[in-house]
Design a protein around this motif. Structure first.
Motif, mmCIF file in Angstrom:
data_model
loop_
_atom_site.group_PDB
_atom_site.id
_atom_site.type_symbol
_atom_site.label_atom_id
_atom_site.label_comp_id
_atom_site.label_asym_id
_atom_site.label_seq_id
_atom_site.Cartn_x
_atom_site.Cartn_y
_atom_site.Cartn_z
ATOM 1 N N MET A 76 0.863 -1.161 0.000
ATOM 2 C CA MET A 76 0.000 0.000 0.000
ATOM 3 C C MET A 76 0.911 1.226 0.000
ATOM 4 N N ARG A 77 0.845 1.988 -1.061
ATOM 5 C CA ARG A 77 1.737 3.138 -1.201
ATOM 6 C C ARG A 77 1.449 4.214 -0.158
ATOM 7 N N HIS A 78 0.194 4.530 0.027
ATOM 8 C CA HIS A 78 -0.205 5.504 1.050
ATOM 9 C C HIS A 78 -0.797 4.716 2.210
ATOM 10 N N GLY A 79 -0.327 5.039 3.398
ATOM 11 C CA GLY A 79 -0.714 4.286 4.579
ATOM 12 C C GLY A 79 -2.182 4.398 4.936
ATOM 13 N N THR A 80 -2.574 3.511 5.830
ATOM 14 C CA THR A 80 -3.953 3.470 6.289
ATOM 15 C C THR A 80 -4.355 4.786 6.941
ATOM 16 N N ASP A 81 -3.432 5.406 7.664
ATOM 17 C CA ASP A 81 -3.753 6.664 8.334
ATOM 18 C C ASP A 81 -4.121 7.760 7.333
ATOM 19 N N VAL A 82 -3.441 7.790 6.197
ATOM 20 C CA VAL A 82 -3.744 8.786 5.158
ATOM 21 C C VAL A 82 -5.107 8.488 4.546
ATOM 22 N N ARG A 83 -5.384 7.231 4.334
ATOM 23 C CA ARG A 83 -6.666 6.841 3.743
ATOM 24 C C ARG A 83 -7.836 7.130 4.691
ATOM 25 N N VAL A 84 -7.623 6.891 5.981
ATOM 26 C CA VAL A 84 -8.652 7.196 6.979
ATOM 27 C C VAL A 84 -8.946 8.700 6.968
ATOM 28 N N GLU A 85 -7.902 9.488 6.903
ATOM 29 C CA GLU A 85 -8.077 10.942 6.873
ATOM 30 C C GLU A 85 -8.782 11.375 5.585
ATOM 31 N N ALA A 86 -8.471 10.714 4.470
ATOM 32 C CA ALA A 86 -9.142 11.028 3.201
ATOM 33 C C ALA A 86 -10.634 10.743 3.312
ATOM 34 N N VAL A 87 -10.988 9.629 3.901
ATOM 35 C CA VAL A 87 -12.410 9.299 4.100
ATOM 36 C C VAL A 87 -13.085 10.365 4.942
ATOM 37 N N ARG A 88 -12.417 10.779 6.012
ATOM 38 C CA ARG A 88 -12.985 11.824 6.873
ATOM 39 C C ARG A 88 -13.229 13.103 6.080
ATOM 40 N N CYS A 89 -12.273 13.452 5.228
ATOM 41 C CA CYS A 89 -12.406 14.658 4.403
ATOM 42 C C CYS A 89 -13.542 14.524 3.390
ATOM 43 N N PHE A 90 -13.638 13.353 2.746
ATOM 44 C CA PHE A 90 -14.708 13.138 1.773
ATOM 45 C C PHE A 90 -16.073 13.202 2.455
ATOM 46 N N GLU A 91 -16.166 12.627 3.642
ATOM 47 C CA GLU A 91 -17.424 12.668 4.391
ATOM 48 C C GLU A 91 -17.784 14.096 4.797
ATOM 49 N N ALA A 92 -16.761 14.939 4.982
ATOM 50 C CA ALA A 92 -16.995 16.340 5.331
ATOM 51 C C ALA A 92 -17.324 17.184 4.105
ATOM 52 N N GLY A 93 -17.219 16.586 2.913
ATOM 53 C CA GLY A 93 -17.593 17.292 1.698
ATOM 54 C C GLY A 93 -16.468 17.928 0.913
ATOM 55 N N TYR A 94 -15.227 17.647 1.305
ATOM 56 C CA TYR A 94 -14.092 18.215 0.573
ATOM 57 C C TYR A 94 -13.925 17.519 -0.774
ATOM 58 N N ALA A 95 -13.492 18.280 -1.776
ATOM 59 C CA ALA A 95 -13.239 17.745 -3.111
ATOM 60 C C ALA A 95 -11.789 17.281 -3.205
ATOM 61 N N GLU A 96 -11.460 16.664 -4.338
ATOM 62 C CA GLU A 96 -10.144 16.045 -4.495
ATOM 63 C C GLU A 96 -8.978 17.021 -4.388
ATOM 64 N N LYS A 97 -9.118 18.237 -4.888
ATOM 65 C CA LYS A 97 -8.000 19.188 -4.822
ATOM 66 C C LYS A 97 -7.679 19.555 -3.379
ATOM 67 N N ALA A 98 -8.719 19.818 -2.603
ATOM 68 C CA ALA A 98 -8.512 20.175 -1.200
ATOM 69 C C ALA A 98 -7.923 19.002 -0.418
ATOM 70 N N VAL A 99 -8.425 17.809 -0.680
ATOM 71 C CA VAL A 99 -7.922 16.624 0.015
ATOM 72 C C VAL A 99 -6.458 16.381 -0.349
ATOM 73 N N GLY A 100 -6.132 16.523 -1.613
ATOM 74 C CA GLY A 100 -4.752 16.358 -2.046
ATOM 75 C C GLY A 100 -3.816 17.320 -1.330
ATOM 76 N N ARG A 101 -4.219 18.577 -1.257
ATOM 77 C CA ARG A 101 -3.388 19.585 -0.571
ATOM 78 C C ARG A 101 -3.264 19.280 0.917
ATOM 79 N N MET A 102 -4.380 18.975 1.559
ATOM 80 C CA MET A 102 -4.367 18.751 3.003
ATOM 81 C C MET A 102 -3.537 17.531 3.396
ATOM 82 N N LEU A 103 -3.576 16.489 2.560
ATOM 83 C CA LEU A 103 -2.907 15.246 2.916
ATOM 84 C C LEU A 103 -1.546 15.075 2.261
ATOM 85 N N GLY A 104 -1.189 16.008 1.379
ATOM 86 C CA GLY A 104 0.098 15.928 0.712
ATOM 87 C C GLY A 104 0.181 14.796 -0.298
ATOM 88 N N ILE A 105 -0.939 14.506 -0.945
ATOM 89 C CA ILE A 105 -0.963 13.486 -1.995
ATOM 90 C C ILE A 105 -1.338 14.160 -3.305
#
Length: 90
Positions: free
Chosen positions: A1-30
């Motif tokens: 898994m290239r990106h760890g579980t912790d990053v993926r968990v945070e991505a899910v949290r962001c998606f559930e909060a309504g953030y789009a891909e650009k914001a999630v990418g910036r926030m998580l450094g992906i």
């Protein structure tokens, strides 16, 4: 898994909060490309899809049937992915 579980968990949290891909990418450094793929999988298959790793192969007939359903207008791509158990939108 290239990106760890912790990053993926945070991505899910962001998606559930309504953030789009650009914001999630910036926030998580992906990359935005990775965030876009994750968002598509999240919307189509739910948060569990982000934690499935490895490459799946699907029978040709299954892929053809799913593509046919989309082309004929019976299903959207996300609906076909869910109905046929496909993770890849291609």
């Amino acid at each position: 898994m290239r990106h760890g579980t912790d990053v993926r968990v945070e991505a899910v949290r962001c998606f559930e909060a309504g953030y789009a891909e650009k914001a999630v990418g910036r926030m998580l450094g992906i990359s935005v490309t990775i965030a876009r793929k994750w968002l598509y999988a999240y919307r189509a298959l739910g948060k569990e899809a982000l934690f499935v790793t490895g490459h799946n192969t699907y029978p040709h007939e299954l892929k053809v049937e799913a593509a046919k359903a989309v082309i004929e207008g019976r299903m959207t791509k996300p609906a076909a992915m869910k109905a046929y158990g496909l993770r890849s939108k291609t």
